[in-house]
Enzyme design. Structure first.
Site, PDB file in Angstrom:
ATOM      1  N   CYS A 441      24.041  11.665   8.165  1.00  0.00           N
ATOM      2  CA  CYS A 441      23.314  11.424   9.416  1.00  0.00           C
ATOM      3  C   CYS A 441      24.052  10.463  10.354  1.00  0.00           C
ATOM      4  O   CYS A 441      24.113  10.691  11.575  1.00  0.00           O
ATOM      5  CB  CYS A 441      21.899  10.928   9.138  1.00  0.00           C
ATOM      6  SG  CYS A 441      21.783   9.510   8.029  1.00  0.00           S
ATOM      7  N   ASP A 565      17.200  13.119  16.348  1.00  0.00           N
ATOM      8  CA  ASP A 565      17.252  13.029  14.888  1.00  0.00           C
ATOM      9  C   ASP A 565      18.369  13.910  14.336  1.00  0.00           C
ATOM     10  O   ASP A 565      18.319  15.137  14.455  1.00  0.00           O
ATOM     11  CB  ASP A 565      15.896  13.477  14.325  1.00  0.00           C
ATOM     12  CG  ASP A 565      15.727  13.109  12.856  1.00  0.00           C
ATOM     13  OD1 ASP A 565      16.753  12.951  12.160  1.00  0.00           O
ATOM     14  OD2 ASP A 565      14.575  12.985  12.404  1.00  0.00           O
ATOM     15  N   HIS A 567      18.945  14.643  11.329  1.00  0.00           N
ATOM     16  CA  HIS A 567      18.605  15.235  10.034  1.00  0.00           C
ATOM     17  C   HIS A 567      18.148  16.693  10.146  1.00  0.00           C
ATOM     18  O   HIS A 567      17.838  17.320   9.131  1.00  0.00           O
ATOM     19  CB  HIS A 567      17.502  14.407   9.357  1.00  0.00           C
ATOM     20  CG  HIS A 567      17.869  12.971   9.150  1.00  0.00           C
ATOM     21  ND1 HIS A 567      17.592  11.997  10.084  1.00  0.00           N
ATOM     22  CD2 HIS A 567      18.523  12.346   8.136  1.00  0.00           C
ATOM     23  CE1 HIS A 567      18.047  10.827   9.651  1.00  0.00           C
ATOM     24  NE2 HIS A 567      18.621  11.013   8.470  1.00  0.00           N
TER      25      HIS A 567
END
Length: 608
Positions: A441, A565, A567
């Protein structure tokens, strides 16, 4: 009869530019549809020049100097087709006579055909003084009528329009000399203003002229030209695009037999051949036309041909300038390349034609002039090659999403909002056929940061792979050799090391010991996005994210963070990414209450 207009809309960015300009005058440009004026911006004269030097007096009349006309003409060619000069602007400041001087020159501006207004309308006059814009219309008889106007976001103006993306090729065969290039380009430009081209659309419609249309009724609106599938439905573009794009192809018509005014067939006349002895260097330049037009959604197909003609002629004018400039610098000319630029300070496209072989350093003076003419900040790039924007219909399927936050609202009333400046690419898990799920990440957040510096034109260094990031940290002595090829995490500090080593970018590290402290330092985040405008990588615990903005109402203390994000593991589907919260506004509870966070805040270089 006094001139009238039904509605006048000014882009909100005009007011911002006016407020930054101490004094000057120039031309307002925008779009006109059904007596509605949409003003997008203005082009200033050289701010180092005195008005009296630019306007010459001939008895009791004021006229324009040739230098001023050349300046305006050169900058007008960067505008998309459909966008025209529709008035003048004055920013008098302490010079009380400036407005009178400029307005006295309006008849000469009209006679030089600088303005492009309907026959029933007159050019606008915008005067900015003491924080207020005064709008009026002044015709060649000096009749004036004060106008009411609305200031609206530029996005609201462009919602009424579609973007036509015109592509094709014009081959330029010419002797390698300035005189020959000028002669050839003048001929090409003159031809472009006659009906020598056909415009082909993916909807199988051909525009052969203002009166000759194949495949569609000329009274249909332009959205008919959007590409459709076999069932007749419009092909969906990339979700979240700001404007619908109509793809058009430029084709040359077959040469017709020319006839004289008396009707004689010129093909029966004997040709004249001129033979010139000596060594001659010839250039064959296959120039790829790549132009843009703004057209109102209610525009009829039958009215589209002259707009596209303007687009082609502006491309050729830009090409002429590009070839001559390169010839003066290098004694040769490479293939010119058309590039589109979309600065948040303008809100609309500008197009340049630049030499393929020359780098940005050779164009610094040109960029300086453009920043001055369009009243752009001089501390950040706008017209470097890395800043060019890829138009939607040129994007490959499943290419990286650009600015997936556009269109999202923080949902806070009367909030102070500051978000990332310009463009970035969304990097996340599983891209590039590389499985980094569960450990990559921070690597992906770093890639997003690097993409921002690339797309703003600060660097042409490639976005680093995971291996390149790891190798960088090994090379500077931060990690052991066996770190390369591993699945070990990195944090904010390592991200800052890579930014400095790979790009030469300094990062500020801000540390907070809890979510409560994070929220208490919102004023620092607001200041960062207003002054630096870079995305922020944040690491805490085992997770890393990218902060793209903040929204805060100090009265209610309501606070939101715009989070990207890394992820996310699926394809480039903007609807899913926005609706499922992979890019979205988050409240303070998004952060773990007891977690320690480090924020990596890149500091952008001050340059042009």
């Amino acid at each position: 009869m006094a001139p009238k207009t039904r509605r006048l809309l000014l882009s909100n960015l005009i007011l911002e530019k006016f407020s930054k300009t101490e004094q000057g005058f120039g031309l307002a440009y925008g779009l006109i549809h059904d007596d509605q004026y949409f003003v997008l911006g203005f082009i200033l004269s050289d701010e180092s020049s005195n008005v009296k030097n630019l306007l010459q007096s001939d008895g009791n009349d004021l006229s324009l100097t040739s230098d001023l006309l050349k300046c305006w003409a050169a900058n007008q060619t960067t505008l998309p087709g459909g966008v025209h000069i529709i008035g003048n602007v004055s920013i008098p400041n302490e010079d009380a006579f400036l407005v009178d001087v400029v307005e006295a020159a309006i008849p000469d501006i009209i006679s030089e055909e600088v303005y492009h207004c309907p026959e029933t309308q007159s050019p606008l006059s915008l005067v900015y003084k003491d924080g207020t814009i005064r709008a009026s219309m002044v015709d060649d008889f000096m009749q004036k009528e004060e106008l009411e106007y609305e200031i609206v976001p530029v996005e609201d103006i462009l919602e009424n329009f579609m973007l036509v993306h015109l592509k094709g090729q014009i081959v330029i065969n010419v002797e390698n000399s300035s005189e020959s290039i000028v002669e050839e380009m003048q001929e090409q430009i003159a031809r472009s203003l006659t009906e020598v081209f056909t415009f082909n659309f993916q909807s199988k419609v051909f525009l052969n002229g203002t009166e000759e249309i194949c495949g569609a009724d000329g009274s249909k609106k332009v959205d008919f030209l959007l590409f459709r599938d076999e069932s007749g439905k419009k092909k969906k573009g990339r979700t979240g695009a700001e404007m619908e794009v109509i793809s058009a192809e430029l084709l040359s018509k077959p040469v017709k037999t020319k006839t004289t005014a008396e009707g004689n067939d010129l093909s029966k006349c004997a040709p004249i051949v001129q033979h010139k002895k000596g060594d001659i260097e010839f250039l064959r330049i296959p120039f790829v036309v790549d132009g843009l037009c703004y057209v109102h959604k209610d525009t009829k197909i039958g009215d589209l041909y002259p707009i596209l003609q303007t687009c082609v002629s502006r491309q050729l004018l830009l090409t002429n300038t590009c070839l001559l400039s390169e010839l003066r610098k290098t004694d040769s000319a490479s293939t010119p390349v058309s590039m589109h630029f979309l600065s948040p300070q303008n809100g609309h496209f500008l197009t340049l034609v630049l030499p393929k072989k020359l780098d940005d350093s050779a164009q610094e003076s040109k960029r300086q002039n453009l920043h001055e003419a369009f009243s752009l900040d001089k501390d950040r790039p706008v017209f470097r090659k890395g800043c060019q924007v890829l138009i939607k219909d040129d994007m490959k399927e499943n290419s990286l999403l650009i600015n997936p936050h556009v269109g999202l609202s923080p949902g806070i009333k009367d909030a102070e909002v500051a978000v990332v400046y310009g463009r970035y690419a969304y990097h996340h898990y599983m891209q590039d056929n590389f499985d980094d799920n569960g450990w990559g990440c921070a690597y992906r957040s770093l890639q997003t940061l690097v993409s921002w510096f690339r797309l703003q034109g600060y660097t042409d260094k490639p976005v680093p792979s995971h291996i390149a990031i790891q190798q960088c940290l090994v090379d500077i002595g931060d990690k052991p050799a066996n770190f390369v090829g591993s699945k070990q995490w990195i944090g904010s500090t390592e991200v800052s090391f890579c930014m400095e080593t790979l790009l030469g970018v300094t990062c500020r590290i801000m540390s907070v010991s809890s979510s409560e402290e994070m929220c208490s330092r919102v004023d620092e985040l607001l200041r960062h996005f207003k002054t630096q405008g870079t995305p922020i990588m944040i690491g805490g615990g085992v997770l890393a994210h990218t902060i793209l903005g903040v929204a805060w109402n100090p009265d209610s203390d309501d606070l939101r963070f715009l989070i990207l994000d890394p992820h996310y593991t699926q394809g480039e589907d903007l609807t899913v990414i926005q609706t499922k919260g992979w890019c979205g506004w988050k409240g303070p509870d998004f952060w773990t209450k007891t977690a320690f966070y480090n924020l990596c805040m890149p500091q952008r270089p001050i340059c042009l």
